[in-house]
Design a protein around this motif. Structure first.
Motif, PDB file in Angstrom:
ATOM      1  N   ILE A 228       0.638  -1.038   0.115  1.00  0.00           N
ATOM      2  CA  ILE A 228       0.068   0.037   0.001  1.00  0.00           C
ATOM      3  C   ILE A 228       0.827   1.043   0.118  1.00  0.00           C
ATOM      4  O   ILE A 228       1.547   1.630   0.835  1.00  0.00           O
ATOM      5  CB  ILE A 228      -0.770   0.091   1.356  1.00  0.00           C
ATOM      6  N   GLY A 229       0.699   2.058  -1.257  1.00  0.00           N
ATOM      7  CA  GLY A 229       1.347   3.166  -1.203  1.00  0.00           C
ATOM      8  C   GLY A 229       0.777   4.504  -0.577  1.00  0.00           C
ATOM      9  O   GLY A 229      -0.314   4.518  -0.613  1.00  0.00           O
ATOM     10  N   PHE A 230       1.338   5.195   0.425  1.00  0.00           N
ATOM     11  CA  PHE A 230       0.854   6.430   1.019  1.00  0.00           C
ATOM     12  C   PHE A 230       1.368   7.826   0.370  1.00  0.00           C
ATOM     13  O   PHE A 230       2.420   7.862   0.233  1.00  0.00           O
ATOM     14  CB  PHE A 230       1.054   6.295   2.620  1.00  0.00           C
ATOM     15  N   GLU A 231       0.605   8.758   0.402  1.00  0.00           N
ATOM     16  CA  GLU A 231       0.980  10.161   0.080  1.00  0.00           C
ATOM     17  C   GLU A 231       0.291  10.957   1.016  1.00  0.00           C
ATOM     18  O   GLU A 231      -0.855  10.928   1.196  1.00  0.00           O
ATOM     19  CB  GLU A 231       0.788  10.570  -1.305  1.00  0.00           C
ATOM     20  N   ARG A 232       1.196  11.813   1.886  1.00  0.00           N
ATOM     21  CA  ARG A 232       0.301  12.881   2.878  1.00  0.00           C
ATOM     22  C   ARG A 232      -0.624  12.204   3.653  1.00  0.00           C
ATOM     23  O   ARG A 232      -1.722  12.744   3.974  1.00  0.00           O
ATOM     24  CB  ARG A 232      -0.043  13.900   2.225  1.00  0.00           C
ATOM     25  N   GLY A 233      -0.613  10.804   4.242  1.00  0.00           N
ATOM     26  CA  GLY A 233      -1.316  10.207   4.971  1.00  0.00           C
ATOM     27  C   GLY A 233      -2.611   9.207   4.230  1.00  0.00           C
ATOM     28  O   GLY A 233      -2.932   8.650   4.969  1.00  0.00           O
TER      29      GLY A 233
END
Length: 408
Positions: A228-233
């Motif tokens: 799972i990739g996250f950006e800014r939460g």
């Protein structure tokens, strides 16, 4: 905001209509009172065909039926901030039902404005939390409207509702019987099951209770790994594929559910003061919150993580208690949003036999440094500085002991 079922003759009422037993009974009851009821069905990914629900409402006699697809709004404005907040009531429940209620109440208010209704209504009982969520949300955004809760005011129990529906030929799910009277609520983020034999906290839920999670004992013997990739939460990719949050949560829920992940059996403290036994299925919610916490552990400082844990608990309580549209909730949102600026990276999770285990994580702005943490040669940590640090750190304890003679 008032709460009254008195003198409804000729009054326009917007009812939050699911197509289930409670709200079908409510709809028929409004007609018997001489009211002009409108049904509002909000699609939050619960799986009930919207056309079928609309036909049920009109077939019972509703003056009109609003059918609205609110899945994107639900995900982006309600689930997304809850993920950033790691919102778990009682440390377990991802709040999928509680998150949907303020949105439903908001849409009921909008529908009431459209048709000029003076009342909005829901099918909640007097023992549950949803009555609070609907009523308080309405008070927060439209205090001029009157809220009606027929099931609460009747005090009608589940078998009596079934008998009423059968007497009047009302459609309701074939899954609901006097022998298996489960109360079920579902949306794209999870599914709750309560009532009937589940009210005995010592009763083991049987296979008929579950729908979106496999039995961990018979789930695949080989694990599945997901990234799972996250950006800014927020999660933005699954196994390297960029996806809208709605699609990501649906796919993640299917993968995790296939391995029996997300079953929750808990004793819950309801807002109205009683304890209840709750069964939940939340494969996506359980997995994504665990992954989010893993990224935060890499990117947030110790003091922020510790303080945020307190905020997260209060955030979950506000959501559970129906206080979504309140000043404190808005203030907590601002704090949480600020903490998420650096929460970006990828988490690898192993799904196997009912468990979702974090087995790897990388972060764009990781505070973890192998060069500092390693015990091998080449460490950049200055071990010579440790003795002086310990001396100063332990100074208050040493001073106390010298003055007071140590611990007796």
């Amino acid at each position: 905001m008032n709460n009254s079922t008195a003198d409804l003759s000729g009054k326009k009422v917007v009812l939050a209509y699911s197509g289930g037993l409670d709200t079908s009974v409510c709809l028929k009851w409004f007609l018997e009172q001489g009211a002009e009821p409108y049904a509002l069905y909000l699609d939050l990914g619960q799986g009930e065909p919207a056309d079928d629900v609309e036909a049920k409402a009109l077939g019972i006699g509703a003056a009109g039926a609003f059918v609205r697809d609110a899945k994107d709004e639900f995900v982006n404005d309600y689930i997304a901030p809850a993920i950033k907040a790691n919102a778990l009531y009682g440390g377990e429940y991802p709040l999928f039902t509680a998150l949907g209620r303020p949105l439903i109440a908001k849409k009921m208010v909008e529908a009431a404005r459209e048709v000029g209704a003076t009342h909005i209504a829901h099918g909640s009982t007097g023992k549950g939390n949803d009555q609070v969520r609907f009523d308080v949300t309405t008070a927060s955004i439209a205090p001029d409207l009157t809220v009606v809760a027929p099931v609460r005011d009747w005090g009608m129990n589940r078998p009596e509702e079934i008998a009423y529906a059968e007497k009047h030929g009302l459609p309701f799910s074939s899954d609901i019987t006097k022998e298996s009277p489960y109360s079920i609520d579902a949306n794209l983020y999870g599914r709750s099951i309560e009532a009937g034999p589940l009210e005995d906290p010592n009763y083991e839920p049987q296979s008929d209770v579950y729908r979106i999670t496999a039995d961990p004992e018979t789930s695949p013997d080989e694990p599945t790994y997901v990234e799972i990739g996250f950006e800014r939460g927020l999660p933005v990719s699954l196994d390297g594929e960029n996806l809208p949050l709605l699609d990501l949560l649906v796919k993640l829920g299917e993968k995790a559910g296939d391995h029996g992940v997300g079953r929750i059996d808990m004793i819950e403290d309801r807002l109205v003061g009683i304890k209840s036994r709750e069964i939940y299925e939340a494969p996506a919610g359980v997995t994504v919150v665990k992954a989010h916490k893993a990224i935060e552990s890499m990117t947030l400082t110790k003091d922020v993580i510790r303080f945020k844990a307190t905020v997260e608990q209060r955030y979950a309580e506000l959501t559970y208690d129906g206080l979504w549209f309140t000043p404190l909730k808005s203030a907590l949102d601002a704090f949480i949003e600020d903490t998420q600026k650096t929460v970006s990276g990828t988490v690898r999770i192993k799904l196997h036999k009912g468990s979702a285990t974090v087995v790897g994580r990388t972060a764009t702005k990781a505070l973890y440094s192998k060069d500092l943490a390693t015990y091998e040669a080449g460490s950049t940590f200055d071990e010579a500085a440790a003795a002086g640090f310990i001396t100063l750190w332990g100074l208050p304890a040493r001073q106390w002991s010298s003055v007071n003679g140590g611990i007796e």
